[in-house]
Structure formats: C-alpha cells, structure tokens
Design an enzyme around this catalytic site. Structure first.
Site, PDB file in Angstrom:
ATOM      1  N   PHE A  54       3.799   4.640  -5.014  1.00 41.87           N
ATOM      2  CA  PHE A  54       4.627   3.439  -5.258  1.00 41.87           C
ATOM      3  C   PHE A  54       5.842   3.395  -4.336  1.00 41.87           C
ATOM      4  CE2 PHE A  54       3.383   2.689 -10.025  1.00 41.87           C
ATOM      5  CZ  PHE A  54       2.105   2.333  -9.626  1.00 41.87           C
ATOM      6  N   SER A  62      -2.463   3.710 -11.635  1.00 48.27           N
ATOM      7  CA  SER A  62      -2.363   4.449 -10.376  1.00 48.27           C
ATOM      8  C   SER A  62      -2.408   5.945 -10.671  1.00 48.27           C
ATOM      9  CB  SER A  62      -1.058   4.115  -9.651  1.00 48.27           C
ATOM     10  OG  SER A  62      -0.856   5.001  -8.569  1.00 48.27           O
ATOM     11  N   ASN A 121      -5.437   7.747  -0.853  1.00 47.66           N
ATOM     12  CA  ASN A 121      -3.993   7.552  -0.725  1.00 47.66           C
ATOM     13  C   ASN A 121      -3.272   8.218  -1.882  1.00 47.66           C
ATOM     14  OD1 ASN A 121      -2.197   5.561  -2.487  1.00 47.66           O
ATOM     15  ND2 ASN A 121      -4.325   4.833  -2.626  1.00 47.66           N
ATOM     16  N   ASN A 126      -1.127   8.146  -8.793  1.00 49.71           N
ATOM     17  CA  ASN A 126      -0.112   8.793  -7.955  1.00 49.71           C
ATOM     18  C   ASN A 126       1.296   8.782  -8.546  1.00 49.71           C
ATOM     19  OD1 ASN A 126      -2.035   9.321  -5.899  1.00 49.71           O
ATOM     20  ND2 ASN A 126      -1.901   7.174  -5.283  1.00 49.71           N
ATOM     21  N   THR A 127       1.434   8.312  -9.789  1.00 49.31           N
ATOM     22  CA  THR A 127       2.694   8.413 -10.516  1.00 49.31           C
ATOM     23  C   THR A 127       2.444   9.264 -11.750  1.00 49.31           C
ATOM     24  OG1 THR A 127       3.545   6.274  -9.756  1.00 49.31           O
ATOM     25  CG2 THR A 127       4.473   7.151 -11.793  1.00 49.31           C
ATOM     26  N   ASN A 187      -8.664   0.377 -10.490  1.00 49.93           N
ATOM     27  CA  ASN A 187      -7.814   1.046  -9.508  1.00 49.93           C
ATOM     28  C   ASN A 187      -8.640   2.097  -8.762  1.00 49.93           C
ATOM     29  OD1 ASN A 187      -5.348   2.026  -8.229  1.00 49.93           O
ATOM     30  ND2 ASN A 187      -4.247   1.226  -9.997  1.00 49.93           N
ATOM     31  N   LYS A 205      -4.191  -3.710 -15.191  1.00 50.29           N
ATOM     32  CA  LYS A 205      -5.094  -3.046 -14.252  1.00 50.29           C
ATOM     33  C   LYS A 205      -5.434  -1.659 -14.770  1.00 50.29           C
ATOM     34  CE  LYS A 205      -5.857  -2.289  -9.311  1.00 50.29           C
ATOM     35  NZ  LYS A 205      -5.336  -2.594  -7.956  1.00 50.29           N
TER      36      LYS A 205
END
Length: 341
Positions: free
Chosen positions: A115, A175, A111, A177-178, A246, A217
């Site tokens: 966010f 994450s 994925n 993805n940021t 994560n 996390k």
C-alpha cells in the site's frame, strides 16, 4: 510502436522501474494529444450495475494507479471503468525495494508493495482535478501501523475524503501485504467493520445527496465454506457488490521459477482458474442479490468470458494489461459484449 516492441524494452528494466516509466510515458503522450492516434476507439456495450452505467464490462483493477496521477491517460485505453488506489489515510512508503517481480515464463507477477501511496488528501485532489468523466472506483485500505481493531476508522477516513468524487468505493480487506488485513474478512471483525462503514455510507449519502455504492474485495485463498460465510455477511449488511479476487499467496506452479518464492501476492495466469472458481462460488452464494466484479488472471478475452459465465457482471484486468497491452481491453470487452449479442 506496437506494445510488444515497447514491452521488449520495458521488460529489460526492473519491474517497478518499468511500471513507473510506462505510466509517465502514458501521461506525456496524453498531455501531447498523441494517445488518440494509437489507441482504438472504446468498445461500447453499456452495462447497468449498482445504479451506474458502465460503457463496457472491462475495467482496470486497483494497484496500477495508486494515487490517481494517471487517470486521464488510462481512460484512453478503452476501459469501461477505472479503479485507483489502494489509498490509505496517511502517506506510506510501502515495503522495501525490490518488491515487484515478473515471472515471465508463467505470465505472472508477484508484488509486496505494501500500500505505498501519497495518502488520501493527495488522492482526493487528483480526483478533483481529473478530466475523465467516466466511471471511477476508489480502492481504500488501512495504514500498516493501524491496529486491526481500529481498521474501520481508517476506511472511514478515506471514504469521507473520496466520496464526492467516486462512482463506487472498494473496501480492500484482502491484500496479503498488510499484516493482519485478511483477518478482517471473517467473523465479528468483518461484521463490526461493515456496520461502521454502512453507517458512514448513510451519513455521506445524506450529506452529499448522492448514493455511492460500496463493494468489498476478497481474497482467493479461502475454502468454499469461507466464501459462502463471507457472502452471507455481505448480504446481512446490504453491501452493494463484491470483487473477487485479490492476489494469491499460493505458489502452485511457480515454485521452481526465478522469484517464484518471493513473498507477496501472486497475480496473472497462475491465478486464473482459482479466481474464476471463487467467482463461481461467490455468485452462487449471493444468489444474484448483489453483483460480483471479477478480477484475477484475466490474460485473454476467453478468460474474461469465463468470468462472466461464472456469474460476474464486470471484469477487471491488471497483469494481463502488463503482458498483453491495451489490445486486451478491447478484445475482452468485445468478447463479453458478444455473449449478449
């Protein structure tokens, strides 16, 4: 209808479409009072952790219910706790479609959602209106356009809004993805942010007369030395717990598959061993002084047991739920409960 039959239909759809349809169907079934007819009774083996009583050791990881829209339905699946989010101060659309990919040959998911969520005000209202009275974690993050040096202000803005409703709050700095987010896991960036967040926790405790634990996390893509360094910082700032891990940026074992080279975080079976290793290293470094919640690649009851044997006190599932369905929740809870019985 068995989950495996439902999965055959859902997996014919694009991954994000089937995700959204599944949640809407769950909510409809819950509103109609039908879930209790199909779901087994929750396995009860309470775990005391961070001043919280968890009905069992298996929880839902963040990412499935980003806005808190489906808490009441998800609570019927047998979880001992539910974590919602990641939520950011302002609403954001996330990354362009497509951004969610199944790698069925390896029971994996990639994925790069980014966010996507409706913002913390929306989340707080959903939390206020939920019927579920069990343990709820809220995973908070920063908006994509917030500079890394100002990240603490985003986390604090979220904490201020969700604190009255959360059993615990997860600080998501891992994450993939940021942009720039994972850099917050190390050195002065982590120390500065944790100090600001702990100061906020104390203010909220005094304001609400209720202490809400904060957990951090972390990512699986660290060396053992880096894991130990992060552990020392968590101890230095008296964090209440940690979640490991994560999703991973690694593509080991999936490179040749369709979608195997898509950008984003990889979860599911390819993450199992790496995540368990990080749990073991983190638990060793923390020396039992703060607890670890395991997440990442829990596809079977045995995977959950291995996380606990590595030192985790609780275990979260996400991709395993997608591939195995609600049966995994009870199987894993019973297996962990059996370790102590």
């Amino acid at each position: 209808m068995s989950y495996q039959l439902a999965r055959q239909f859902l997996f014919r759809l694009p991954a994000e479409a089937s995700h959204n349809i599944s949640l809407k169907m769950l909510k409809m079934a819950d509103n109609a009072g039908m879930l209790g007819m199909f779901m087994p009774q929750m396995y009860s083996r309470p775990v005391e952790l961070m001043g919280i009583t968890f009905p069992n050791a298996i929880g839902l990881a963040a990412g499935l219910d980003k806005n808190g829209d489906y808490i009441d339905g998800l609570s019927k699946l047998g979880f001992g706790f539910i974590e919602v989010g990641t939520v950011t101060p302002k609403p954001q659309d996330g990354n362009p479609l497509p951004r969610l990919f199944r790698l069925e040959e390896r029971n994996a998911i990639i994925n790069r959602m980014g966010f996507n969520n409706y913002g913390v005000d929306y989340m707080a209202e959903r939390l206020r209106k939920k019927k579920y009275a069990g343990v709820i974690g809220v995973n908070v993050g920063k908006n994509k356009d917030t500079p890394a040096e100002e990240a603490a202000s985003d986390y604090i803005a979220c904490i201020n809004k969700v604190y009255p409703y959360a059993s615990y709050i997860t600080i998501n700095i891992s994450s993939p993805n940021t942009p720039g987010l994972r850099a917050l896991q190390f050195g002065d960036s982590l120390r500065s942010m944790l100090q600001d967040i702990k100061d906020c926790q104390e203010r909220m405790n005094q304001q609400h007369g209720r202490y809400v634990p904060f957990v951090v996390k972390i990512a699986p893509d660290m060396s053992d030395d880096e894991v130990h360094m992060v552990a020392r910082t968590l101890l230095d700032y008296n964090m209440d717990g940690a979640i490991a891990t994560n999703t991973t940026l690694s593509r080991e074992g999936v490179e040749s598959l369709a979608h195997g080279k898509e950008q984003g975080g990889l979860s599911g079976a390819p993450l199992t061993k790496r995540s368990t290793h990080v749990v073991k290293e983190l638990c060793a470094a923390l020396e039992g002084r703060i607890p670890v919640i395991a997440s990442g690649g829990v596809m079977s009851a045995q995977d959950a047991v291995e996380k606990v044997r590595a030192g985790a006190k609780l275990v979260q599932v996400y991709s395993g739920l997608i591939y195995r369905g609600p049966a995994l929740v009870r199987e894993a809870a019973e297996a962990i409960g059996g370790l102590e019985g």
